[in-house]
Design an enzyme around this catalytic site. Sequence first.
Site, PDB file in Angstrom:
ATOM      1  N   GLU A  87      50.208 -47.061 -41.532  1.00 16.20           N
ATOM      2  CA  GLU A  87      51.511 -46.972 -42.178  1.00 16.20           C
ATOM      3  C   GLU A  87      52.543 -46.361 -41.244  1.00 16.20           C
ATOM      4  OE1 GLU A  87      49.809 -46.175 -46.636  1.00 16.20           O
ATOM      5  OE2 GLU A  87      50.853 -44.577 -45.568  1.00 16.20           O
TER       6      GLU A  87
ATOM      7  N   CYS B 122      58.481 -42.215 -38.731  1.00 14.01           N
ATOM      8  CA  CYS B 122      57.245 -41.434 -38.714  1.00 14.01           C
ATOM      9  C   CYS B 122      56.110 -42.385 -38.366  1.00 14.01           C
ATOM     10  CB  CYS B 122      57.034 -40.823 -40.082  1.00 14.01           C
ATOM     11  SG  CYS B 122      55.461 -39.980 -40.214  1.00 14.01           S
TER      12      CYS B 122
ATOM     13  N   CYS C 153      41.455 -40.305 -39.922  1.00 13.68           N
ATOM     14  CA  CYS C 153      41.499 -39.064 -39.154  1.00 13.68           C
ATOM     15  C   CYS C 153      40.172 -38.340 -39.309  1.00 13.68           C
ATOM     16  CB  CYS C 153      42.636 -38.173 -39.644  1.00 13.68           C
ATOM     17  SG  CYS C 153      42.810 -36.641 -38.683  1.00 13.68           S
TER      18      CYS C 153
ATOM     19  N   CYS D 174      41.170 -32.514 -43.299  1.00 15.17           N
ATOM     20  CA  CYS D 174      41.930 -31.529 -44.079  1.00 15.17           C
ATOM     21  C   CYS D 174      41.864 -31.940 -45.560  1.00 15.17           C
ATOM     22  CB  CYS D 174      43.372 -31.454 -43.586  1.00 15.17           C
ATOM     23  SG  CYS D 174      43.448 -31.124 -41.804  1.00 15.17           S
TER      24      CYS D 174
ATOM     25  N   CYS E 229      44.703 -33.878 -47.562  1.00 15.45           N
ATOM     26  CA  CYS E 229      45.349 -34.988 -46.869  1.00 15.45           C
ATOM     27  C   CYS E 229      44.652 -36.315 -47.175  1.00 15.45           C
ATOM     28  CB  CYS E 229      45.325 -34.717 -45.367  1.00 15.45           C
ATOM     29  SG  CYS E 229      45.880 -36.118 -44.377  1.00 15.45           S
TER      30      CYS E 229
ATOM     31  N   SER F   1      50.460 -27.789 -37.798  1.00 21.77           N
ATOM     32  CA  SER F   1      50.157 -27.695 -39.229  1.00 21.77           C
ATOM     33  C   SER F   1      49.354 -26.430 -39.466  1.00 21.77           C
ATOM     34  CB  SER F   1      49.350 -28.921 -39.666  1.00 21.77           C
ATOM     35  OG  SER F   1      50.118 -30.075 -39.437  1.00 21.77           O
TER      36      SER F   1
ATOM     37  N   HIS G 154      49.609 -23.985 -42.559  1.00 19.97           N
ATOM     38  CA  HIS G 154      49.221 -24.036 -43.980  1.00 19.97           C
ATOM     39  C   HIS G 154      48.540 -22.793 -44.539  1.00 19.97           C
ATOM     40  CE1 HIS G 154      50.470 -28.181 -43.880  1.00 19.97           C
ATOM     41  NE2 HIS G 154      49.510 -28.536 -43.058  1.00 19.97           N
TER      42      HIS G 154
ATOM     43  N   CYS H 122      51.131 -41.665 -46.734  1.00 14.40           N
ATOM     44  CA  CYS H 122      49.890 -41.219 -47.354  1.00 14.40           C
ATOM     45  C   CYS H 122      50.123 -39.896 -48.032  1.00 14.40           C
ATOM     46  CB  CYS H 122      48.772 -40.984 -46.361  1.00 14.40           C
ATOM     47  SG  CYS H 122      48.500 -42.333 -45.307  1.00 14.40           S
TER      48      CYS H 122
HETATM   49  N1  SAH Z   1      47.421 -34.809 -37.900  1.00 11.20           N
HETATM   50  C1  SAH Z   1      48.690 -34.258 -37.667  1.00 11.20           C
HETATM   51  C2  SAH Z   1      49.827 -35.190 -38.027  1.00 11.20           C
HETATM   52  C3  SAH Z   1      49.689 -36.003 -39.260  1.00 11.20           C
HETATM   53  S1  SAH Z   1      49.757 -35.133 -40.764  1.00 11.20           S
HETATM   54  C4  SAH Z   1      48.827 -32.932 -38.402  1.00 11.20           C
HETATM   55  O1  SAH Z   1      47.977 -32.623 -39.225  1.00 11.20           O
HETATM   56  O2  SAH Z   1      49.783 -32.217 -38.117  1.00 11.20           O
HETATM   57  C5  SAH Z   1      51.481 -34.763 -40.914  1.00 11.20           C
HETATM   58  C6  SAH Z   1      51.793 -33.537 -41.759  1.00 11.20           C
HETATM   59  O3  SAH Z   1      51.588 -33.818 -43.155  1.00 11.20           O
HETATM   60  C7  SAH Z   1      50.901 -32.343 -41.444  1.00 11.20           C
HETATM   61  O4  SAH Z   1      51.654 -31.159 -41.397  1.00 11.20           O
HETATM   62  C8  SAH Z   1      49.973 -32.328 -42.616  1.00 11.20           C
HETATM   63  O5  SAH Z   1      49.380 -31.081 -42.780  1.00 11.20           O
HETATM   64  C9  SAH Z   1      50.894 -32.727 -43.726  1.00 11.20           C
HETATM   65  N2  SAH Z   1      50.221 -33.173 -44.945  1.00 11.20           N
HETATM   66  C10 SAH Z   1      49.070 -33.846 -45.066  1.00 11.20           C
HETATM   67  N3  SAH Z   1      48.793 -34.072 -46.375  1.00 11.20           N
HETATM   68  C11 SAH Z   1      49.807 -33.531 -47.087  1.00 11.20           C
HETATM   69  C12 SAH Z   1      50.105 -33.447 -48.468  1.00 11.20           C
HETATM   70  N4  SAH Z   1      49.278 -33.954 -49.385  1.00 11.20           N
HETATM   71  N5  SAH Z   1      51.240 -32.818 -48.847  1.00 11.20           N
HETATM   72  C13 SAH Z   1      52.090 -32.301 -47.914  1.00 11.20           C
HETATM   73  N6  SAH Z   1      51.872 -32.354 -46.598  1.00 11.20           N
HETATM   74  C14 SAH Z   1      50.737 -32.957 -46.185  1.00 11.20           C
HETATM   75 FE1  SF4 Z   2      44.242 -35.440 -39.976  1.00  8.49          FE
HETATM   76 FE2  SF4 Z   2      46.658 -34.266 -40.032  1.00  8.49          FE
HETATM   77 FE3  SF4 Z   2      45.550 -35.243 -42.270  1.00  8.49          FE
HETATM   78 FE4  SF4 Z   2      44.527 -33.070 -41.160  1.00  8.49          FE
HETATM   79  S1  SF4 Z   2      46.573 -33.266 -42.040  1.00  8.49           S
HETATM   80  S2  SF4 Z   2      43.363 -34.818 -41.925  1.00  8.49           S
HETATM   81  S3  SF4 Z   2      44.786 -33.530 -39.020  1.00  8.49           S
HETATM   82  S4  SF4 Z   2      46.177 -36.415 -40.502  1.00  8.49           S
END
Ligand code: SAH
Ligand code: SF4
Length: 360
Positions: free
Chosen positions: A93, A121, A128, A132, A135, A233, A235, A352
């Site tokens: 995406e 983006c 991945c 996490c 995610c 990231s 969190h 996503c």
């Molecule tokens: N893998 C990288 C980049 C992709 S994720 C990373 O983790 O930074 C992009 C951002 O979206 C990251 O900060 C991730 O923690 C955040 N993210 C993932 N799932 C999310 C969700 N359900 N709600 C809000 N932010 C989310």
């Molecule tokens: Fe991967 Fe980023 Fe999602 Fe974590 S938040 S699972 S590193 S895409």
Amino acid sequence: MSLPLIYDLSQSQLKSLLVELGEPEFRFQQVWHGLYRNFWNSPDEFSNLPTILQRKLSELINFHVLDPKATLHSSDGETIKIAFTLHDSLIIETVLMKYDPTEITDGSEPGHFSKSRRTICISSQVGCAMGCVFCATGQMGFRRNLSRGEIIAQLMYFARFLKKQGDVVTNVVIMGMGEPFHNYENTMEAIDCLNDPNGYNFGARRFTISSVGIIPSIKRFISEKRQVNLSISLHAADDSLRSSMLPINKKYGIDALLEACREYTLESGRRITFEWALVNGINDSADQAYLLSHKLKKILCHVNAIPLNPVEGYRGRATTNSRAKEFKNILVKAGVPCTIRLRRGTDIQAGCGQLAGIFE
Ligand code: SAH
Ligand code: SF4
């Protein structure tokens, strides 16, 4: 054997290919500029080339890198998400977010940009491996890395799309699917290619890489001295909470991670961003905010907090507005800049459920 993807070819590879085809030297610039300045994406668009060469190129190279499978427009019309099918049928995406100069970005304060933005983006992997828990991409597991050409193609697609409207891409965030530092070489090759003055010439400072925090890659990134922005990231502010949300934290704990981040800011002179998805009752407490402000005190940074985008398969919910404000106020009072971001395009599950106007 499948044909090479057009954007996978480096300048020298394309040059040698044209030499092998017996073409004069100037052909290379014609093709390269056609690709990266005019955004042509099929051989028959190269009206500056002899038809016979157009045909040869179409036989030797795959110009059809991304096939838009579904396009979703958010109800406010400002966010567009496209699901692309790749040559092996896997799907990624890419999202376009439009921001106007005077847009309110965080629900409480006007976020004034001097100019409007068109931010793309982009994804770096299919799925991945980082797992996490909050995610959607993490829940898919890892399928494969995107090639440099597949990363480039996402930007080229939207550059072309916007050009038709007399508009341009202004910023790129690598925070779609995947962990860019887990696909380091291809990601950097894509950035370097897009940054090259002989091609698209997209400024390095307009890119932001978002990483979950793989320390050796951060160190490598520091040593390579690109002018690209970095976002981490985070969190959570303590190891036990962060490890429960981001499993990679068991390997690269918070203190070592923040030390690497501090090194980045000192070496690059650039501010680093920390992302924080506020999950109700999990990481949105005053205690987390105090601990975070303490840990970030000596780092040139900014915290982008965003209410969690709820995803299936994770029980967490978004924080409330009042808790988000309290979280922010604690940081700001302690001298750590923080913005609460509006979720963008939630009605189309932008990125996503991950992304957001995290960057604007
Ligand atoms: N893998 C990288 C980049 C992709 S994720 C990373 O983790 O930074 C992009 C951002 O979206 C990251 O900060 C991730 O923690 C955040 N993210 C993932 N799932 C999310 C969700 N359900 N709600 C809000 N932010 C989310
Ligand atoms: Fe991967 Fe980023 Fe999602 Fe974590 S938040 S699972 S590193 S895409």
